[in-house]
Design a protein around this motif. Structure first.
Motif, short mmCIF file in Angstrom:
data_model
loop_
_atom_site.label_atom_id
_atom_site.label_comp_id
_atom_site.label_asym_id
_atom_site.label_seq_id
_atom_site.Cartn_x
_atom_site.Cartn_y
_atom_site.Cartn_z
N LEU A 59 -6.04 3.92 -11.87
CA LEU A 59 -4.99 4.64 -11.16
C LEU A 59 -5.21 6.13 -11.36
O LEU A 59 -5.16 6.62 -12.49
N GLU A 60 -5.50 6.81 -10.27
CA GLU A 60 -5.78 8.24 -10.35
C GLU A 60 -4.51 9.05 -10.62
O GLU A 60 -3.42 8.67 -10.18
N ARG A 61 -4.69 10.15 -11.29
CA ARG A 61 -3.56 11.03 -11.61
C ARG A 61 -2.96 11.59 -10.32
O ARG A 61 -3.67 12.13 -9.47
N GLY A 62 -1.65 11.45 -10.16
CA GLY A 62 -0.95 11.99 -9.01
C GLY A 62 -0.90 11.11 -7.78
O GLY A 62 -0.26 11.45 -6.79
N GLU A 63 -1.53 9.94 -7.82
CA GLU A 63 -1.53 9.06 -6.65
C GLU A 63 -0.46 7.98 -6.76
O GLU A 63 0.16 7.79 -7.81
N THR A 64 -0.26 7.26 -5.66
CA THR A 64 0.63 6.11 -5.64
C THR A 64 -0.19 4.89 -5.25
O THR A 64 -0.74 4.83 -4.15
N LEU A 65 -0.29 3.94 -6.16
CA LEU A 65 -1.02 2.69 -5.90
C LEU A 65 -0.02 1.59 -5.67
O LEU A 65 0.84 1.32 -6.53
N GLY A 66 -0.10 0.93 -4.53
CA GLY A 66 0.77 -0.20 -4.23
C GLY A 66 0.15 -1.50 -4.70
O GLY A 66 -1.04 -1.73 -4.53
N LEU A 67 0.96 -2.36 -5.32
CA LEU A 67 0.52 -3.67 -5.77
C LEU A 67 1.31 -4.72 -5.00
O LEU A 67 2.54 -4.81 -5.15
N VAL A 68 0.63 -5.49 -4.13
CA VAL A 68 1.33 -6.41 -3.24
C VAL A 68 0.79 -7.83 -3.42
O VAL A 68 -0.29 -8.05 -3.95
N GLY A 69 1.57 -8.79 -2.91
CA GLY A 69 1.19 -10.19 -2.98
C GLY A 69 2.42 -11.07 -2.88
O GLY A 69 3.55 -10.59 -2.90
N GLU A 70 2.20 -12.38 -2.77
CA GLU A 70 3.31 -13.33 -2.67
C GLU A 70 4.11 -13.38 -3.98
O GLU A 70 3.61 -12.99 -5.04
N SER A 71 5.32 -13.87 -3.88
CA SER A 71 6.14 -14.07 -5.09
C SER A 71 5.42 -15.04 -6.03
O SER A 71 4.90 -16.07 -5.59
N PHE A 231 3.43 1.18 -7.60
CA PHE A 231 4.55 0.71 -6.80
C PHE A 231 4.34 -0.77 -6.46
O PHE A 231 3.46 -1.12 -5.68
N ILE A 232 5.15 -1.63 -7.08
CA ILE A 232 5.04 -3.07 -6.89
C ILE A 232 5.99 -3.52 -5.79
O ILE A 232 7.18 -3.19 -5.82
N SER A 233 5.47 -4.28 -4.83
CA SER A 233 6.31 -4.71 -3.72
C SER A 233 5.67 -5.90 -3.02
O SER A 233 4.46 -6.12 -3.10
N HIS A 234 6.51 -6.67 -2.32
CA HIS A 234 5.98 -7.72 -1.45
C HIS A 234 6.08 -7.31 0.02
O HIS A 234 5.66 -8.06 0.90
N ASP A 235 6.63 -6.13 0.28
CA ASP A 235 6.86 -5.64 1.64
C ASP A 235 5.75 -4.66 2.02
O ASP A 235 5.70 -3.53 1.55
N LEU A 236 4.86 -5.11 2.89
CA LEU A 236 3.71 -4.28 3.27
C LEU A 236 4.11 -3.04 4.05
O LEU A 236 3.46 -2.00 3.96
N ARG A 245 -3.13 4.07 -1.96
CA ARG A 245 -4.02 2.91 -1.98
C ARG A 245 -3.19 1.65 -2.20
O ARG A 245 -2.07 1.71 -2.71
N ILE A 246 -3.78 0.50 -1.85
CA ILE A 246 -3.09 -0.78 -2.04
C ILE A 246 -4.02 -1.76 -2.73
O ILE A 246 -5.20 -1.88 -2.38
N ALA A 247 -3.49 -2.45 -3.74
CA ALA A 247 -4.20 -3.54 -4.40
C ALA A 247 -3.49 -4.85 -4.05
O ALA A 247 -2.28 -4.97 -4.25
N VAL A 248 -4.24 -5.79 -3.51
CA VAL A 248 -3.68 -7.08 -3.09
C VAL A 248 -3.96 -8.10 -4.19
O VAL A 248 -5.11 -8.28 -4.62
N MET A 249 -2.91 -8.78 -4.64
CA MET A 249 -3.03 -9.71 -5.77
C MET A 249 -2.73 -11.14 -5.32
O MET A 249 -1.82 -11.38 -4.52
N TYR A 250 -3.53 -12.08 -5.83
CA TYR A 250 -3.31 -13.49 -5.52
C TYR A 250 -3.56 -14.33 -6.77
O TYR A 250 -4.65 -14.29 -7.34
N LEU A 251 -2.55 -15.06 -7.20
CA LEU A 251 -2.65 -16.01 -8.30
C LEU A 251 -3.27 -15.38 -9.55
O LEU A 251 -4.19 -15.93 -10.15
N GLY A 252 -2.77 -14.19 -9.91
CA GLY A 252 -3.19 -13.57 -11.16
C GLY A 252 -4.43 -12.72 -11.09
O GLY A 252 -4.83 -12.14 -12.10
N GLU A 253 -5.07 -12.63 -9.92
CA GLU A 253 -6.28 -11.85 -9.77
C GLU A 253 -6.16 -10.90 -8.58
O GLU A 253 -5.37 -11.14 -7.66
N LEU A 254 -6.96 -9.83 -8.59
CA LEU A 254 -7.00 -8.93 -7.45
C LEU A 254 -7.96 -9.47 -6.40
O LEU A 254 -9.08 -9.88 -6.71
N ALA A 255 -7.52 -9.46 -5.15
CA ALA A 255 -8.35 -9.92 -4.04
C ALA A 255 -9.02 -8.76 -3.32
O ALA A 255 -10.16 -8.86 -2.87
#
Length: 343
Positions: A59-71, A231-236, A245-255
């Motif tokens: 995670l770079e300094r000053g940026e916003t990284l979104g973490l998304v995926g199913e519940s 920023f953690i969310s399920h709403d794209l 940037r966005i990181a997409v997560m599935y079943l405990g791993e990054l996709a």
């Protein structure tokens, strides 16, 4: 492990640590969080829920990284592990170049000024017995040596910053609307001037009109205080508005991890494509390109072998998907994907 494999592993680990520069505020290296499953009269461990299973990103300094995926994919667990509200089972967490993955809670207390979290439901995260003034000044009293006068000045400064009124400081949380309570939660998180803020679905319980105001508020506060957000969310649609940037997560791993524009225009992973196809669009035309995933999400206690998404993948290829878990590969600058056949 033979000597050659050991040397390669050590070399990769060393390279990863050397990449932790001053520009990378937070770095996760193969972070895992497993919860034991116990059964029987003696409550012996018979398995483990692999909520987070080998996540690496920076995670770079000053940026916003979104973490998304199913519940249930492990987003919130990862967020709490990164700020050490949960202890990692394995892996390394670096904050501002310092390894914080195994430090004691006493040592973490010194870092709490720099690392704060905003929870999903302000109604349950704010103490109903405390007034707004007490809620916002409590972190200052616990984590700083500021005088009473400075704490009071900071209180009213934050009240103004988050869009509340001075007379609100004597009220209890139940006297506010959901949006106002979330503003109090944001002010509380910012009270000690943190560097990193983990926002765990901070707008999911709010009306759409209130969501926009909170997102704009967080955006403005980031510019004012030079904040870094996870920023953690399920709403794209929400993460597209606020994230770099966005990181997409599935079943405990990054996709997949990619800049916002790249992810929305040229997604590579089949799971990412399925998520994006379900985002509502302001068009009267029917959605003919929607991808509907079949089956249920596998249990994190017993995840599938190989690629964890292969049991639901609409682009399923063959044995390699069943037998080998794909590594995150660089596709283009800043865009990585964990798929054997992303093309």
């Amino acid at each position: 492990m033979d000597e050659l494999t050991h040397q390669v592993t050590m070399s990769q680990s060393q390279q990863f640590r050397e990449s932790v520069s001053t520009e990378k505020l937070l770095v996760a290296e193969a972070v895992k969080k497993h919860f034991p499953v116990r059964s029987g009269l003696l409550r012996r461990q018979t398995g483990a829920v692999k909520a987070v299973d080998g996540v690496s990103f920076a995670l770079e300094r000053g940026e916003t990284l979104g973490l998304v995926g199913e519940s249930g994919c492990g987003k919130s667990t990862l967020g709490k592990t990164l700020v050490r509200l949960l202890d990692p089972t394995d892996g390394r967490i670096y904050f501002d170049g310092t390894d914080i993955s195994s430090v004691s809670q006493r040592q973490m207390r010194d870092l709490r000024r720099d690392i704060q979290i905003i929870f999903q439901d302000p109604g349950s995260s704010l103490n109903p017995r405390m007034t707004v003034a007490d809620l916002i000044t409590e972190p200052m009293e616990a984590l700083t040596d500021w005088s009473r006068k400075k704490r009071e000045e900071r209180l009213y400064e934050l009240i103004d910053e988050v869009g509340l009124q001075d007379h609100h400081v004597g009220r209890a949380p139940h006297e506010f609307s959901g949006g106002q309570r979330q503003r109090v939660a944001i002010a509380r998180a910012l009270s000690v001037n943190p560097t990193l803020v983990v926002a765990d679905e901070p707008t999911s319980a709010l009306d759409v009109s209130v969501q926009a105001k909170i997102l704009n508020l967080m955006d403005d506060l980031q510019d004012t205080y030079d904040l870094t957000y996870l920023f953690i969310s399920h709403d794209l649609s929400v993460v597209r508005h606020i994230c770099d940037r966005i990181a997409v997560m599935y079943l405990g791993e990054l996709a997949e991890v990619a800049p916002v524009d790249s992810l929305f225009t040229e997604p590579k992973h089949p799971y990412t494509k399925a998520l994006l196809s379900g985002v509502p669009r302001p068009s009267p035309e029917p959605m003919t390109d929607r991808t509907v995933l079949t089956g249920d999400v596998p249990s994190p206690e017993n995840p599938p072998s190989g690629c964890r998404f292969h049991t639901r993948c609409p682009a399923y290829i063959g044995e390699i998907c069943e037998q080998t878990n794909p590594d995150m590969r660089d596709i283009e600058l800043g865009h990585t994907c964990a798929c054997h056949h992303y093309e």
